[in-house]
Design a protein around this motif. Structure first.
Motif, mmCIF file in Angstrom:
data_model
loop_
_atom_site.group_PDB
_atom_site.id
_atom_site.type_symbol
_atom_site.label_atom_id
_atom_site.label_comp_id
_atom_site.label_asym_id
_atom_site.label_seq_id
_atom_site.Cartn_x
_atom_site.Cartn_y
_atom_site.Cartn_z
ATOM 1 N N ALA A 184 0.810 -1.217 0.000
ATOM 2 C CA ALA A 184 0.000 0.000 0.000
ATOM 3 C C ALA A 184 0.841 1.262 0.000
ATOM 4 O O ALA A 184 0.441 2.285 -0.571
ATOM 5 C CB ALA A 184 -0.928 -0.002 1.219
ATOM 6 N N ASN A 185 2.012 1.200 0.627
ATOM 7 C CA ASN A 185 2.829 2.410 0.799
ATOM 8 C C ASN A 185 4.271 2.139 0.394
ATOM 9 O O ASN A 185 4.957 1.345 1.024
ATOM 10 C CB ASN A 185 2.782 2.883 2.246
ATOM 11 N N ALA A 186 4.717 2.807 -0.650
ATOM 12 C CA ALA A 186 6.072 2.599 -1.150
ATOM 13 C C ALA A 186 7.061 3.514 -0.432
ATOM 14 O O ALA A 186 6.682 4.521 0.175
ATOM 15 C CB ALA A 186 6.118 2.866 -2.651
ATOM 16 N N MET A 187 8.352 3.169 -0.513
ATOM 17 C CA MET A 187 9.394 4.021 0.042
ATOM 18 C C MET A 187 9.660 5.147 -0.959
ATOM 19 O O MET A 187 10.134 4.911 -2.062
ATOM 20 C CB MET A 187 10.670 3.201 0.285
ATOM 21 N N ALA A 188 9.342 6.368 -0.564
ATOM 22 C CA ALA A 188 9.512 7.504 -1.479
ATOM 23 C C ALA A 188 9.655 8.788 -0.672
ATOM 24 O O ALA A 188 9.159 8.878 0.454
ATOM 25 C CB ALA A 188 8.319 7.608 -2.427
ATOM 26 N N ALA A 193 24.005 15.053 6.792
ATOM 27 C CA ALA A 193 22.615 15.248 6.386
ATOM 28 C C ALA A 193 22.388 14.685 4.982
ATOM 29 O O ALA A 193 21.350 14.062 4.709
ATOM 30 C CB ALA A 193 22.256 16.729 6.432
ATOM 31 N N GLN A 194 23.368 14.889 4.092
ATOM 32 C CA GLN A 194 23.274 14.301 2.753
ATOM 33 C C GLN A 194 23.173 12.779 2.832
ATOM 34 O O GLN A 194 22.381 12.150 2.126
ATOM 35 C CB GLN A 194 24.499 14.681 1.922
ATOM 36 N N ASP A 195 23.995 12.201 3.714
ATOM 37 C CA ASP A 195 24.037 10.738 3.826
ATOM 38 C C ASP A 195 22.732 10.151 4.365
ATOM 39 O O ASP A 195 22.459 8.968 4.160
ATOM 40 C CB ASP A 195 25.208 10.312 4.718
ATOM 41 N N CYS A 196 21.949 10.982 5.037
ATOM 42 C CA CYS A 196 20.639 10.506 5.511
ATOM 43 C C CYS A 196 19.728 10.129 4.346
ATOM 44 O O CYS A 196 18.796 9.338 4.507
ATOM 45 C CB CYS A 196 19.952 11.576 6.362
ATOM 46 N N LEU A 197 20.006 10.702 3.180
ATOM 47 C CA LEU A 197 19.168 10.459 2.001
ATOM 48 C C LEU A 197 19.729 9.375 1.087
ATOM 49 O O LEU A 197 19.167 9.104 0.027
ATOM 50 C CB LEU A 197 18.982 11.750 1.205
ATOM 51 N N LEU A 198 20.842 8.776 1.479
ATOM 52 C CA LEU A 198 21.396 7.697 0.653
ATOM 53 C C LEU A 198 20.405 6.545 0.553
ATOM 54 O O LEU A 198 19.767 6.171 1.549
ATOM 55 C CB LEU A 198 22.692 7.173 1.276
ATOM 56 N N PRO A 199 20.254 5.950 -0.628
ATOM 57 C CA PRO A 199 19.451 4.723 -0.722
ATOM 58 C C PRO A 199 20.022 3.672 0.229
ATOM 59 O O PRO A 199 21.237 3.561 0.386
ATOM 60 C CB PRO A 199 19.615 4.309 -2.187
#
Length: 459
Positions: free
Chosen positions: A167-171, A186-192
């Protein structure tokens, strides 16, 4: 054992009569057994927080598995209802229901969880809230309830977890603050998450074959546990529907078995898979946790309340720790959190008989086991997320059920267990549990009327 014997020796010295004629009969002094005896001080009291029931749904592959057409709240209501049905607990007595959940919009999921409580038979007087610490959300919910009971906010509570990755994708929703460019962490928090797996493998030298071997073992152990009926006690069958995507035809089914386990998984088949996140990487679909749907729920209460109701005490909540780590290698979280949680419980890692470490990726799972020098016969003995799947918010609650049931089966040979996982954006969490019937027989549980101000050692 040596530490325990030394503490006993110190305490016995306090009881020895003084040889000096002028010495007072009683004198105050600091006890050398002191704060090193953290666990022994709290081994069995009426205000212990105990677990009397823990159930989960089967874990199913998102978008393709048994729950692909099931509303998320139906999964949660199934495990909440199981707690009431199997314990005969009066739902009016529950002080709070805390649900760990990650991907759904916050206010919507909070409302869905409230609806699930009604579907399960809880009255309007029982409150519900959600908590999100990403992959540890289900364990965080259990810890939050344990803390509230210990603080005296209420005597009975439920910690649960829910995720429908169908129902809910990772996005990521919305834009990203340009300030991000000024802060590397902070940038690394957004790493896949897959890139963080590659970072762990590269930084700490975890090979592709080690990762594939971990995946093979996970599937093998999970398949063996399923065949032996080990999950039967913890899984609540869910009657739901499956919709044929081509014809739209609906069929009623009852889901009671994890559907992501692949018993035929081998090193040769995994070796054929290409890296997913990095061209020359080692993280593949085969050595990463599966994207899944599922739910779990844990019923906690004070020990004296459980005893008054004659409910079985299947586990005792002993400690919980959440820690922060480098976001670029978030998978190392358990290697930091486990020692901290063990220390908080007054134990050593050698005292832990079973480990449930979430297998987010084989790279980080392998590294954590090697870093802590864990005995492989004690870790994920019934498989982990590489085989079972990882419904983010539900995993922590699922692990409580799996761990406590295995500890119960092992009996006196298994006293302490730990659950741990890495957490997206760079954290780790861990909690220590004691087998429910492993208390000191010489210590009677007593009702604690109110908090007192005795020193820790006096308690």
């Amino acid at each position: 054992m040596e530490k325990a014997i030394n503490r006993q020796r110190v305490l016995l010295q306090h009881l020895q009569p003084s040889t000096a004629a002028s010495a007072p009969l009683i004198s105050a002094s600091a006890c050398a057994a002191g704060d090193s005896a953290a666990y022994q001080r709290t081994s069995c009291f009426g205000d212990d927080v105990v677990i009397v029931a823990a159930y989960r749904t089967a874990i199913c592959k998102s978008k393709r598995g048994g729950f692909k057409d099931t509303y998320p709240e139906e999964l949660l209501s199934a495990v909440l209802k199981a707690l009431l049905d199997k314990t005969k607990l009066n739902p009016n007595e529950v002080g709070d229901i805390v649900v760990g959940t990650v991907l759904a919009p916050g206010s919507q999921r909070a409302t869905e969880c409230r609806m699930a409580a009604f579907y399960a038979g809880f009255p309007e007087t029982v409150p519900v809230r959600t908590v999100n610490r990403q992959c540890s959300s289900g364990l965080q919910a259990v810890a939050d309830v344990a803390a509230a009971i210990k603080a005296g906010f209420y005597d009975i509570g439920i910690g649960a977890g829910l995720e429908s990755m169908t129902a809910n994708a990772m996005a990521w929703d919305g834009s990203v603050n340009p300030k991000l460019n000024e802060f590397k962490q902070a940038q690394d928090c957004l790493l896949p998450m897959g890139i963080t797996s590659e970072n762990v493998a590269q930084r700490y030298g975890v090979t592709r074959i080690e990762q594939d071997q971990a995946a093979v073992e996970s599937h093998k152990k999970a398949a063996a546990a399923t065949a032996a009926g080990k999950f039967r006690e913890e899984i609540v069958p869910v009657t739901t529907k499956i919709v044929d995507p081509k014809t739209g035809e609906e069929k009623q089914v009852t889901i009671s078995v994890d559907d992501g386990i692949r018993p035929e998984t081998s090193l040769s088949t995994l070796a054929k898979l290409k890296p997913v996140f990095k061209k020359d990487g080692t993280t593949t679909a085969g050595n990463s946790s599966q994207v899944s749907d599922g739910a779990g729920a844990v019923l906690l209460m004070r020990r004296d309340v459980a005893m008054q109701r004659g409910l079985p005490i299947i586990g005792v909540f002993r400690s919980f720790v959440a820690v922060g780590v480098d976001p670029a290698v978030m998978g190392i979280g358990p290697a930091v959190a486990i020692p901290a949680a063990v220390k908080s419980a007054g134990l050593q890692i050698e005292d832990i008989d079973l480990f449930e470490i979430n297998e987010a990726f084989a790279s980080q799972y392998t590294y954590c086991c090697k870093k802590l020098e864990l005995d492989p016969t004690k870790v994920n003995v019934n498989g982990g997320a590489l085989a079972l799947g990882h419904p983010l918010g539900a995993t922590g609650a699922r692990c409580v059920s799996t761990l406590l049931n295995e500890m119960k089966r092992r009996g006196k040979d298994c006293r302490f267990g730990i659950i741990s996982m890495c957490i997206g954006s760079g954290m780790g969490a861990a909690a220590v549990f004691e087998r429910g019937d492993a208390v000191d027989e010489l210590t009677n549980a007593r009702r604690i009327q109110s908090h007192n101000f005795l020193s820790k050692d006096a308690k």
